[in-house]
Design an enzyme around this catalytic site. Sequence first.
Site, short mmCIF file in Angstrom:
data_model
loop_
_atom_site.label_atom_id
_atom_site.label_comp_id
_atom_site.label_asym_id
_atom_site.label_seq_id
_atom_site.Cartn_x
_atom_site.Cartn_y
_atom_site.Cartn_z
N THR A 830 20.82 105.18 16.07
CA THR A 830 20.27 105.77 14.86
C THR A 830 18.91 106.42 15.07
O THR A 830 18.55 107.34 14.35
CB THR A 830 20.15 104.70 13.76
OG1 THR A 830 19.30 103.64 14.23
CG2 THR A 830 21.51 104.12 13.43
N CYS A 831 18.16 105.94 16.03
CA CYS A 831 16.83 106.53 16.25
C CYS A 831 16.90 107.93 16.83
O CYS A 831 15.95 108.69 16.76
CB CYS A 831 16.01 105.64 17.18
SG CYS A 831 15.58 104.07 16.44
N PHE A 832 18.05 108.25 17.43
CA PHE A 832 18.18 109.56 18.08
C PHE A 832 19.30 110.38 17.47
O PHE A 832 19.69 111.42 18.01
CB PHE A 832 18.40 109.37 19.59
CG PHE A 832 17.36 108.52 20.23
CD1 PHE A 832 17.59 107.19 20.52
CD2 PHE A 832 16.11 109.04 20.52
CE1 PHE A 832 16.62 106.40 21.09
CE2 PHE A 832 15.13 108.26 21.10
CZ PHE A 832 15.39 106.92 21.38
#
Length: 842
Positions: A830-832
């Site tokens: 989710t961070c990328f």
Amino acid sequence: PASRNRRSSAHSAPPVSYQQQQRTGGSGLATAPSHNPHHQQHHSSPPAMAADHRRAASADSIPPVPPRTSLPPTASVNQSVTGNAPGTLSRPGAYSISREGAGPTQVFRVQIPFEVRPGQEFQVIAGSRTVRVRCPAESRGGHFLQITVPPEPVVRPNVQGMAVLTCAVPGNAGGGGAVAMSESVVRENEALVQQQLGLAPTGGDDNDPPAQGPSSDTPASSSEAPQPTTYMVTVPPGISPGMQFAVEVEGQRMMVTCPANVQAGMNLRILPPQQTPNQSASRDLSTARGTSLDRPPEERRSLSAPNPASPPLMQMFEVVVPPGIMPNQSFSLLANGQRVLVTCPPNVHPGQKVRFQLPIGNPNDKTKDAPAIQLEYESIKDGWARTIRVTDMKFQWVRMNEEGEIDLKSVKRFDVKHSAYTRRLTFLEGNDPRMRTGTLSFGAANESSADSSIEHNGQVVVGYSEIAVAHQRGSYDEKAEWFQEICRERLRTKWSDGHMRILIRREHLLHDSMESVMSLSRLDFHKIWRFEFMGEIGIDAGGLAREWFQLVTEEIFNPDMGLWLPSASNQMAMRINPASEISCPEDHLIYFRFLGRVLGKALFDGQLVAGHMVRHLYKHILGWPVMFEDLEIPDEGYYNSLKSLLEVDDMEDMCLDFTFTENDLGENRMVDLMDGGEDVPVTNDNLPEFLEANLKYHLMDRVKPQLTELLLGFYDVIPEPLLTIFDFQELELLMCGIPVIDIDDWMANTVYQGRFERQGKNAVTCRWFWEVVRDEFDQETRARLLQFVTGTSGVPSRGFSVLQGNDGSIRQFCINGIKKEHSLYPRSHTCFNRIDLPMYSS
């Protein structure tokens, strides 16, 4: 559940130094076997995972050593170290993290994961901390790096607890979580109001001695500042309370607002704004005061001076007063492409010339090719637009006629087509220094104003010139980009100057979140926040923050909470529940203050929220004029009933009075729309006042305590001048994103990596992926897919092209091809904004 376990986030980190060091046989370190980076595809289990995986590789600690001559020069990484010694952060709450002194550094040797490419980041565990490292341009997967970790950050848990709300009405016992204002704060606010007005009413004559400066309980310093000089002026004939009139003091022209207890012919003492030597070149701007970001009132008093390092360039204009204009009356004109309001001086008549100055730019502005400053009104909504008032350089609302010109005619009685009102929010000091209070009222739209500059630490962070240029930016995308850039580059506190860690228990999400957010001061909201769900292995580099904003706003907008209700005409638009006190009698106002802060922080950080509000609430946030037609969205049926009264020949046959019947959980309650409204029948003569009373009650008075706290919380984070470039529809897009997912935009702004890098969208698995998304998924399933990959179901207001990554930069949706041996099911980062899609054969 399986997909949740595969999602991850990563912490953002302080600078980490690295040195490239390829594996040699004689190092003596217990690391992975020697590896040829040119054959990395033959390794099935690399010793370290990529940065966005749930688990991180450990790093071997070695004593500090001088750089070897064979190594490339040391460089620094843009991100920062996060994490602390085990057990340091063991309780939910808000933690302030700062770095003080020059403690010992540690050197570690780490191996670059095989799938990491130059410029990409990966994470390792260095001692007790998780470290993110950027792969150097000359390194590849399998190479070894020597990293130097900065000193351990200092963690300060916020032990003050929640700041209490203060009731803004002196003598009121409060309620809903607010407490009565203390006597000392009452006196402080009275002095603050007098200072803001710069005057004190008096009945004396012109021979009275000048008033002294405000008294203070603090001891005087050894070098006392000179006492401010006050002046006596007489209120001109025809001026009533609330109206403005112009005065000239020592060549400085300023506007004075007549107080409520003063009439024409009475004398006033005024306290002109103090000038510094750097302001003498721009006297006409000395009365303009920008919005201060600093909390203490004594600091606000010291920030009234513009930044002496970069004063705006001024240009003198000379105009002729138009025919029909009386002294103290305003008229509009165009100056250098700007539409401005000029107040005719008391001693000037039509045909005579007056002069005024306007800023035309900033010599230190980085925008070299900035267009000429002007305010555009092509997107006029509801017949109202902003203009600049040259007397004090503040934005003011003006009504535009059908020809596109400013209509300065006053509307004496309420008119359903032309009358409009704006909220007026007055900030006051609270019992707790972290939580200011304020009052909310309704006023005529053409009498309201807003600051045109922002001050911080004694300097003008954003001046009128830049805001005026932003006003004329043609597209919403350009305005949104400018807004985010100002928040990110000028207002946000640097990571090295301190940041916040918010620890939350998922099973107590709302309670822990409110305890944390309500314990912070206003300045803490401009720091970078990192979230951690206790008991879960996840490090936040953006993904957990998105999830937190999504979950918190979903829960607090849930009608089951009793704080918000769907509007009668649109189930997607939420309105404030007038009976929220019944649902949460002890703390319903705290919830609204908390939500206002969350909405402001989400807007500041470029995050999305889950709840859409009714239109007039976005107008209240902006201070935008609300009109009779705004009653339609909250309750279309009642709006049509009121509108039909305009066609009634004899209102007395309707047997109406100035009351409204509220239904609180099945019980009817009569509310007076005016004092003694039950005894005042509605007639054709007072029908305009009846409609006006309904507008004021339904759009503000009905929920005034809740709305006050919502706005106070929002402006704890966002400086109001920044929002003057948006209209209410753009603000909703900025806060909630585009509600409908555009598949073509999604596909056009997707990048492909791994085994899909060469063929891209033409790879057979990718074609199958998009066919399923387009042809078989409905909007809800698409939103769930987007939530799985990015952490939220919302799309940025400017589409997928500006989807943000872990560091706030643009990181587009990514499909990464992997072997089925690595994972049988799709997994997300989710961070990328990345989904790992196995190479399926069917």
